[in-house]
Write a protein that holds these residues in place. Structure first.
Motif, short mmCIF file in Angstrom:
data_model
loop_
_atom_site.label_atom_id
_atom_site.label_comp_id
_atom_site.label_asym_id
_atom_site.label_seq_id
_atom_site.Cartn_x
_atom_site.Cartn_y
_atom_site.Cartn_z
N GLU A 1 2.45 1.96 -3.40
CA GLU A 1 1.52 2.59 -4.34
C GLU A 1 1.34 4.08 -4.04
OE1 GLU A 1 -0.03 1.49 -7.11
OE2 GLU A 1 1.00 -0.43 -6.92
N TYR B 1 -10.95 -4.78 -8.82
CA TYR B 1 -11.20 -3.39 -8.42
C TYR B 1 -12.36 -2.82 -9.23
CZ TYR B 1 -10.21 1.59 -7.77
OH TYR B 1 -10.30 2.92 -7.48
N PRO C 1 -5.42 -5.67 -5.09
CA PRO C 1 -5.15 -5.11 -6.42
C PRO C 1 -6.05 -5.65 -7.53
CG PRO C 1 -3.53 -6.77 -5.91
CD PRO C 1 -4.42 -6.65 -4.70
N LYS D 1 0.83 -1.20 0.00
CA LYS D 1 0.00 0.00 0.00
C LYS D 1 0.87 1.26 0.00
CE LYS D 1 -3.68 -1.97 2.81
NZ LYS D 1 -4.43 -1.79 4.06
N ARG E 1 -6.03 0.07 -6.42
CA ARG E 1 -6.19 -0.83 -5.29
C ARG E 1 -7.44 -0.44 -4.50
NH1 ARG E 1 -2.16 -4.11 -3.43
NH2 ARG E 1 -0.27 -4.04 -4.66
N SER F 1 -12.83 -3.18 -3.91
CA SER F 1 -12.78 -4.48 -4.60
C SER F 1 -14.18 -5.09 -4.66
CB SER F 1 -11.83 -5.43 -3.88
OG SER F 1 -12.37 -5.81 -2.63
#
Length: 89
Positions: free
Chosen positions: A10, A61, A58, A7, A51, A68
């Motif tokens: 990203e 999505y 990931p 996380k 995400r 998600s």
């Protein structure tokens, strides 16, 4: 649940993309490909991956909601997403 390091990676990429966005645009417009390649790899927007905001997953999505598919289903069943109800046939 995704690892915290993934996380964080990203988030770091997103900051780097924002930092170099203007510079990338000018270099692309001028056609200076060598200078463009000198920028950090993570400054490219292609390397950013969507995400889930809740779990960091990931895959699966849903762009419209930012979560998600699994979280979407749980939240929709619990009535936490307004305007969404289960289809019946």
């Amino acid at each position: 649940m995704a690892k915290e390091s993934m996380k964080a990676r990203e988030v770091k990429r997103a900051k780097l993309i924002a930092k170099y966005a203007e510079k990338r645009a000018t270099l692309k417009k001028e056609g200076k490909w060598e200078d463009l390649q000198a920028l950090p790899k993570n400054a490219s927007p292609v390397r950013l991956h969507n995400r889930c905001k809740l779990t960091g997953r990931p895959k699966g999505y849903m762009r419209q909601f930012g979560i998600s598919r699994i979280q979407f289903r749980e939240m929709a069943s619990a009535g936490l997403i307004p305007g969404v109800k289960k289809a019946s046939w």
